[in-house]
Design a protein around this motif. Sequence first.
Motif, PDB file in Angstrom:
ATOM      1  N   LYS A 165      43.062  46.846  51.997  1.00 24.73           N
ATOM      2  CA  LYS A 165      42.169  46.019  51.200  1.00 24.73           C
ATOM      3  C   LYS A 165      41.954  44.655  51.856  1.00 24.73           C
ATOM      4  O   LYS A 165      40.834  44.170  51.947  1.00 24.73           O
ATOM      5  CB  LYS A 165      42.756  45.835  49.797  1.00 24.73           C
ATOM      6  N   VAL A 166      43.035  44.056  52.310  1.00 27.20           N
ATOM      7  CA  VAL A 166      42.925  42.731  52.929  1.00 27.20           C
ATOM      8  C   VAL A 166      42.088  42.809  54.213  1.00 27.20           C
ATOM      9  O   VAL A 166      41.238  41.952  54.456  1.00 27.20           O
ATOM     10  CB  VAL A 166      44.328  42.148  53.214  1.00 27.20           C
ATOM     11  N   SER A 167      42.296  43.865  55.002  1.00 22.28           N
ATOM     12  CA  SER A 167      41.513  43.964  56.232  1.00 22.28           C
ATOM     13  C   SER A 167      40.050  44.273  55.924  1.00 22.28           C
ATOM     14  O   SER A 167      39.139  43.833  56.632  1.00 22.28           O
ATOM     15  CB  SER A 167      42.124  44.980  57.195  1.00 22.28           C
ATOM     16  N   GLU A 168      39.815  45.007  54.838  1.00 24.13           N
ATOM     17  CA  GLU A 168      38.431  45.284  54.424  1.00 24.13           C
ATOM     18  C   GLU A 168      37.733  43.979  54.050  1.00 24.13           C
ATOM     19  O   GLU A 168      36.607  43.717  54.460  1.00 24.13           O
ATOM     20  CB  GLU A 168      38.437  46.251  53.235  1.00 24.13           C
ATOM     21  N   TRP A 169      38.419  43.156  53.251  1.00 28.45           N
ATOM     22  CA  TRP A 169      37.865  41.852  52.881  1.00 28.45           C
ATOM     23  C   TRP A 169      37.592  41.012  54.122  1.00 28.45           C
ATOM     24  O   TRP A 169      36.546  40.377  54.242  1.00 28.45           O
ATOM     25  CB  TRP A 169      38.831  41.085  51.977  1.00 28.45           C
ATOM     26  N   ALA A 170      38.550  41.006  55.041  1.00 29.17           N
ATOM     27  CA  ALA A 170      38.411  40.201  56.265  1.00 29.17           C
ATOM     28  C   ALA A 170      37.179  40.636  57.052  1.00 29.17           C
ATOM     29  O   ALA A 170      36.416  39.802  57.553  1.00 29.17           O
ATOM     30  CB  ALA A 170      39.670  40.314  57.113  1.00 29.17           C
ATOM     31  N   THR A 171      36.989  41.946  57.124  1.00 26.28           N
ATOM     32  CA  THR A 171      35.819  42.480  57.836  1.00 26.28           C
ATOM     33  C   THR A 171      34.528  42.023  57.169  1.00 26.28           C
ATOM     34  O   THR A 171      33.597  41.567  57.824  1.00 26.28           O
ATOM     35  CB  THR A 171      35.869  44.019  57.862  1.00 26.28           C
ATOM     36  N   GLU A 172      34.489  42.144  55.846  1.00 28.86           N
ATOM     37  CA  GLU A 172      33.274  41.779  55.122  1.00 28.86           C
ATOM     38  C   GLU A 172      32.994  40.287  55.233  1.00 28.86           C
ATOM     39  O   GLU A 172      31.857  39.872  55.445  1.00 28.86           O
ATOM     40  CB  GLU A 172      33.405  42.193  53.651  1.00 28.86           C
ATOM     41  N   ILE A 173      34.029  39.476  55.112  1.00 32.67           N
ATOM     42  CA  ILE A 173      33.832  38.033  55.238  1.00 32.67           C
ATOM     43  C   ILE A 173      33.395  37.699  56.655  1.00 32.67           C
ATOM     44  O   ILE A 173      32.518  36.859  56.872  1.00 32.67           O
ATOM     45  CB  ILE A 173      35.123  37.278  54.837  1.00 32.67           C
ATOM     46  N   GLY A 174      33.998  38.397  57.626  1.00 34.01           N
ATOM     47  CA  GLY A 174      33.622  38.192  59.020  1.00 34.01           C
ATOM     48  C   GLY A 174      32.158  38.517  59.292  1.00 34.01           C
ATOM     49  O   GLY A 174      31.516  37.914  60.153  1.00 34.01           O
ATOM     50  N   ARG A 175      31.631  39.481  58.516  1.00 36.20           N
ATOM     51  CA  ARG A 175      30.216  39.832  58.686  1.00 36.20           C
ATOM     52  C   ARG A 175      29.317  38.951  57.836  1.00 36.20           C
ATOM     53  O   ARG A 175      28.112  39.171  57.785  1.00 36.20           O
ATOM     54  CB  ARG A 175      30.021  41.309  58.328  1.00 36.20           C
ATOM     55  N   GLY A 176      29.908  37.983  57.181  1.00 38.00           N
ATOM     56  CA  GLY A 176      29.107  37.012  56.435  1.00 38.00           C
ATOM     57  C   GLY A 176      28.943  37.313  54.955  1.00 38.00           C
ATOM     58  O   GLY A 176      28.133  36.670  54.279  1.00 38.00           O
ATOM     59  N   TYR A 177      29.696  38.284  54.432  1.00 39.04           N
ATOM     60  CA  TYR A 177      29.563  38.611  53.013  1.00 39.04           C
ATOM     61  C   TYR A 177      30.739  38.026  52.245  1.00 39.04           C
ATOM     62  O   TYR A 177      31.841  38.559  52.273  1.00 39.04           O
ATOM     63  CB  TYR A 177      29.474  40.121  52.810  1.00 39.04           C
ATOM     64  N   SER A 178      30.476  36.914  51.599  1.00 42.12           N
ATOM     65  CA  SER A 178      31.546  36.253  50.848  1.00 42.12           C
ATOM     66  C   SER A 178      31.232  36.283  49.360  1.00 42.12           C
ATOM     67  O   SER A 178      30.236  36.858  48.938  1.00 42.12           O
ATOM     68  CB  SER A 178      31.698  34.809  51.329  1.00 42.12           C
ATOM     69  N   PHE A 179      32.097  35.642  48.589  1.00 40.20           N
ATOM     70  CA  PHE A 179      31.961  35.622  47.128  1.00 40.20           C
ATOM     71  C   PHE A 179      30.614  35.073  46.695  1.00 40.20           C
ATOM     72  O   PHE A 179      30.036  35.498  45.692  1.00 40.20           O
ATOM     73  CB  PHE A 179      33.107  34.773  46.543  1.00 40.20           C
ATOM     74  N   THR A 180      30.073  34.118  47.465  1.00 39.34           N
ATOM     75  CA  THR A 180      28.827  33.480  47.048  1.00 39.34           C
ATOM     76  C   THR A 180      27.594  34.043  47.756  1.00 39.34           C
ATOM     77  O   THR A 180      26.497  33.528  47.597  1.00 39.34           O
ATOM     78  CB  THR A 180      28.885  31.960  47.313  1.00 39.34           C
ATOM     79  N   SER A 181      27.759  35.113  48.529  1.00 40.81           N
ATOM     80  CA  SER A 181      26.616  35.654  49.273  1.00 40.81           C
ATOM     81  C   SER A 181      25.504  36.132  48.359  1.00 40.81           C
ATOM     82  O   SER A 181      24.342  35.834  48.570  1.00 40.81           O
ATOM     83  CB  SER A 181      27.064  36.822  50.156  1.00 40.81           C
ATOM     84  N   ASN A 182      25.867  36.915  47.383  1.00 37.44           N
ATOM     85  CA  ASN A 182      24.872  37.384  46.405  1.00 37.44           C
ATOM     86  C   ASN A 182      25.623  37.871  45.174  1.00 37.44           C
ATOM     87  O   ASN A 182      26.856  37.898  45.151  1.00 37.44           O
ATOM     88  CB  ASN A 182      23.985  38.485  47.002  1.00 37.44           C
ATOM     89  N   GLU A 183      24.867  38.261  44.160  1.00 36.67           N
ATOM     90  CA  GLU A 183      25.495  38.592  42.890  1.00 36.67           C
ATOM     91  C   GLU A 183      26.407  39.807  42.988  1.00 36.67           C
ATOM     92  O   GLU A 183      27.491  39.842  42.406  1.00 36.67           O
ATOM     93  CB  GLU A 183      24.421  38.830  41.835  1.00 36.67           C
ATOM     94  N   PHE A 184      25.956  40.819  43.730  1.00 33.66           N
ATOM     95  CA  PHE A 184      26.803  42.004  43.873  1.00 33.66           C
ATOM     96  C   PHE A 184      28.151  41.628  44.458  1.00 33.66           C
ATOM     97  O   PHE A 184      29.200  42.061  43.974  1.00 33.66           O
ATOM     98  CB  PHE A 184      26.138  43.074  44.748  1.00 33.66           C
ATOM     99  N   PHE A 185      28.123  40.827  45.528  1.00 29.44           N
ATOM    100  CA  PHE A 185      29.389  40.477  46.173  1.00 29.44           C
ATOM    101  C   PHE A 185      30.271  39.585  45.290  1.00 29.44           C
ATOM    102  O   PHE A 185      31.500  39.618  45.399  1.00 29.44           O
ATOM    103  CB  PHE A 185      29.170  39.890  47.569  1.00 29.44           C
ATOM    104  N   SER A 186      29.659  38.800  44.420  1.00 34.46           N
ATOM    105  CA  SER A 186      30.472  38.048  43.454  1.00 34.46           C
ATOM    106  C   SER A 186      31.273  39.019  42.601  1.00 34.46           C
ATOM    107  O   SER A 186      32.483  38.851  42.404  1.00 34.46           O
ATOM    108  CB  SER A 186      29.594  37.199  42.535  1.00 34.46           C
TER     109      SER A 186
END
Lengths: 98, 192
Positions: free
Chosen positions: B109-130
């Motif tokens: 899970k942590v590495s999945e989050w790291a990958t997504e954040i690394g690709r620019g998808y963070s909590f504030t990217s869009n509503e789905f990602f929130s």
Amino acid sequence: MTRASEKRLTLVWLALSAITLAQYLSMSLGDHGAYRPNPALTVSVILLSLIKVRLVLMEFMELRRGPRLLRRLTDVWLVLTAVVLLGSYFAGPLLWAQ
Amino acid sequence: MNELAIPAAQAHAKEENSSGIWFFVFFEAFLFTSYFAVYMVQRARNPEAFLQAQAQLSLGVGVVNTLILLLSSWTMARCVQAARTGAVRKAMRQALLTIAFALAFLVSKVSEWATEIGRGYSFTSNEFFSFYYFLTAIHFIHLLIGFVFLGLVVHQLRRPSPSQSQIETSATYWHMVDFLWLNIFALLYLIR
């Protein structure tokens, strides 16, 4: 544990894993895995998930042999969750479309 | 333990599980349903945006994580049954396996989050990602608390007279971590 109960747990786990794989395949193959609205697949995925949850509660958590009140409460919660999720999915666009 | 003792042991199963943990389990179950409701309503307001964002998740990783947690529930249930019949060494093996699977989920899970954040998808990217980060983070916190319960199981199994009640309470909590994820997985990764 008894051999029978051990076997039962294994069967439950296999069923849970098989349903999970079926859900995965249906979404990655259905409609070519496209990210397009798909009510039929969505309904089946949600219902299958609730079936999995029920299996965990009844078999792994042993509610099958537990107090009837907890079994009833479980089914009430499952039905409520199904209604809430499916209701929002179908009625949502009618009420909320921007 | 002889075969005659087993039905008696199973009869005790009902009383071993303290009601407090069940209050908590159902409270969390209803609470998460309310979170899901908010997610589904917001998703219905903007299906295209949610679908586009959802496509950024790795379905394969989601499935693997789900299978890992299902394995952990299976070993946890086997642990409880083994402990109930006095097969302490077997129960300990199953408890340690459960911890191993839990750790595997955590790392994944942590590495999945790291990958997504690394690709620019963070909590504030869009509503789905929130919603994605909110739901998976809240679940993750429950998983971390789960480690305490799993530790309690190992601790009990080391004692001369393990408390079946404590073991079963811990197992109940752990299965909750699993079944909450089953719905989260469906709603975030699968539905269209």
